[in-house]
Design an enzyme around this catalytic site. Structure first.
Site, PDB file in Angstrom:
ATOM      1  N   ARG A   1       0.832  -1.209   0.000  1.00 33.13           N
ATOM      2  CA  ARG A   1       0.000   0.000   0.000  1.00 33.13           C
ATOM      3  C   ARG A   1       0.869   1.264   0.000  1.00 33.13           C
ATOM      4  O   ARG A   1       0.542   2.248  -0.640  1.00 33.13           O
ATOM      5  CB  ARG A   1      -0.960  -0.021   1.187  1.00 33.13           C
ATOM      6  CG  ARG A   1      -1.917  -1.222   1.105  1.00 33.13           C
ATOM      7  CD  ARG A   1      -3.066  -1.115   2.047  1.00 33.13           C
ATOM      8  NE  ARG A   1      -3.859   0.058   1.754  1.00 33.13           N
ATOM      9  CZ  ARG A   1      -4.438   0.822   2.683  1.00 33.13           C
ATOM     10  NH1 ARG A   1      -4.309   0.517   3.950  1.00 33.13           N
ATOM     11  NH2 ARG A   1      -5.131   1.873   2.347  1.00 33.13           N
TER      12      ARG A   1
ATOM     13  N   HIS B   1      -5.410   8.676  11.700  1.00 32.03           N
ATOM     14  CA  HIS B   1      -5.136   7.232  11.649  1.00 32.03           C
ATOM     15  C   HIS B   1      -3.698   6.920  11.223  1.00 32.03           C
ATOM     16  O   HIS B   1      -3.411   5.807  10.801  1.00 32.03           O
ATOM     17  CB  HIS B   1      -6.118   6.533  10.696  1.00 32.03           C
ATOM     18  CG  HIS B   1      -7.532   6.480  11.224  1.00 32.03           C
ATOM     19  ND1 HIS B   1      -8.612   6.106  10.458  1.00 32.03           N
ATOM     20  CD2 HIS B   1      -8.023   6.749  12.460  1.00 32.03           C
ATOM     21  CE1 HIS B   1      -9.717   6.154  11.207  1.00 32.03           C
ATOM     22  NE2 HIS B   1      -9.389   6.545  12.419  1.00 32.03           N
TER      23      HIS B   1
ATOM     24  N   CYS C   1      16.220   0.988  12.664  1.00 30.95           N
ATOM     25  CA  CYS C   1      15.686   2.330  12.957  1.00 30.95           C
ATOM     26  C   CYS C   1      16.827   3.340  12.816  1.00 30.95           C
ATOM     27  O   CYS C   1      17.892   3.141  13.409  1.00 30.95           O
ATOM     28  CB  CYS C   1      15.132   2.344  14.378  1.00 30.95           C
ATOM     29  SG  CYS C   1      14.796   4.005  14.998  1.00 30.95           S
TER      30      CYS C   1
ATOM     31  N   SER D   1     -17.616   6.487   5.072  1.00 34.45           N
ATOM     32  CA  SER D   1     -18.839   5.700   5.235  1.00 34.45           C
ATOM     33  C   SER D   1     -19.475   5.883   6.608  1.00 34.45           C
ATOM     34  O   SER D   1     -20.572   5.408   6.846  1.00 34.45           O
ATOM     35  CB  SER D   1     -18.531   4.211   5.018  1.00 34.45           C
ATOM     36  OG  SER D   1     -17.581   3.781   5.982  1.00 34.45           O
TER      37      SER D   1
ATOM     38  N   LEU E   1     -20.370   9.769  -2.152  1.00 35.71           N
ATOM     39  CA  LEU E   1     -20.914   9.107  -3.341  1.00 35.71           C
ATOM     40  C   LEU E   1     -22.274   8.467  -3.052  1.00 35.71           C
ATOM     41  O   LEU E   1     -23.213   8.585  -3.830  1.00 35.71           O
ATOM     42  CB  LEU E   1     -19.922   8.044  -3.813  1.00 35.71           C
ATOM     43  CG  LEU E   1     -20.192   7.391  -5.164  1.00 35.71           C
ATOM     44  CD1 LEU E   1     -20.181   8.430  -6.281  1.00 35.71           C
ATOM     45  CD2 LEU E   1     -19.147   6.315  -5.453  1.00 35.71           C
TER      46      LEU E   1
ATOM     47  N   ALA F   1     -16.412  12.982  -5.382  1.00 37.42           N
ATOM     48  CA  ALA F   1     -15.665  14.023  -4.658  1.00 37.42           C
ATOM     49  C   ALA F   1     -15.042  15.036  -5.612  1.00 37.42           C
ATOM     50  O   ALA F   1     -15.012  16.237  -5.311  1.00 37.42           O
ATOM     51  CB  ALA F   1     -14.578  13.367  -3.803  1.00 37.42           C
TER      52      ALA F   1
END
Ligand code: APR
Length: 247
Positions: free
Chosen positions: A74, A124, A151, A192, A217, A234
């Site tokens: 992602r 988030h 790290c 949503s 939508l 949008a």
């Protein structure tokens, strides 16, 4: 331009409300037309993967490879995507509106900031941030995590995606709460209304007297709670709303 757009008046019921403080909540729907999957639409991410497998601290403890791989893919995808007309319109509003304005996004992509928005909270978390579980440092991160890179702050191989998983506390809740209480206009875009606390912001802002508008939508789970809902894409609704507000 900046100094001019500090106030707007909106007809609500029989009266006019003076709008100075704006809070905008965005969700996956605002990035859908940039090619980023939503979560709950047909074929969305949560149809392809179980939340319990990839988006909880327990999943990470049980199968870190699976979770890191999911977020690596992602993270790679969002870097190929471009901001769309909705992100651009909000960034323009952010730049020109001299009253208080806060964009609270549930999205973990960086399309709002790449469009130029600055008054922004990623409640988030962010794909392009890695969080070290050993020293607590956060580092801007564009590459994969699955090979357990060290790290940059402490050298431990203890980096995780800086994403708020189910069961964890969203970020910057105090700042969000203050903005919600003070806003005159609350606008929810492309979400949503299935996940709290964000799904509850319409109730909070209404309670404190804000006008509430939804741009989505489809009707969301919370549509009935808004003063006004506009349905559509949008990239069409958001630029039109911004133009109407500053006209
Ligand atoms: N324009 C406007 N709205 C759209 C568009 C579009 N082009 N495409 C989809 N939508 C709407 C859908 O109708 C839906 O109501 O966007 C909403 C997306 O809903 P979700 O997939 O549930 O995404 P979101 O509300 O952001 O999810 C909240 O759930 O799993 C978590 O952490 C994840 O932040 C996420 C949270």
């Amino acid at each position: 331009m900046g100094g001019l757009l500090h106030r707007a008046f909106r007809r609500i019921g029989t009266g006019m409300q003076d709008i100075r403080n704006i809070v905008i909540l965005t969700g996956a729907g605002i990035s859908a037309e940039s090619g980023i999957d939503t979560f709950r639409s047909e074929g969305g991410l949560w149809e392809q993967h179980r939340i319990e497998d990839v988006a909880t601290p327990e999943a990470f403890a049980r199968d870190p490879d699976l979770v890191l791989n999911f977020y690596d893919m992602r993270r790679e995808n969002i870097q190929k995507a471009q901001p769309n007309a909705a992100h651009v319109a909000l960034a323009k509003l952010d730049r020109d509106w001299s009253g208080n304005l806060l964009i609270i996004t549930q999205n973990v992509d960086d399309l709002h900031e790449r469009a130029g928005a600055t008054r922004l909270i990623h409640m988030h978390g962010e794909h392009l941030s890695a969080w070290c579980m050993a020293c607590d440092a956060r580092t801007t991160w564009r590459d994969a995590l699955k090979h357990r890179p060290p790290c940059p702050s402490c050298g431990a191989a203890a980096l995780r995606p800086d994403i708020v998983w189910f069961g964890e506390m969203p970020y910057r809740m105090d700042e969000i709460e203050t903005a919600l209480r003070q806003c005159d206009l609350f606008v929810s875009i492309g979400t949503s209304g299935a996940v709290y606390p964000a799904a509850g912001y319409v109730r909070t802002t209404r309670h404190y007297g804000a006008y509430t508008l939804e741009l989505n939508l489809d009707p969301s789970q919370g549509s009935i709670l808004f003063h006004e809902t506009r349905l559509g894409r949008a990239t069409e609704l958001v630029p039109a709303w911004v133009e109407g507000l500053v006209a």
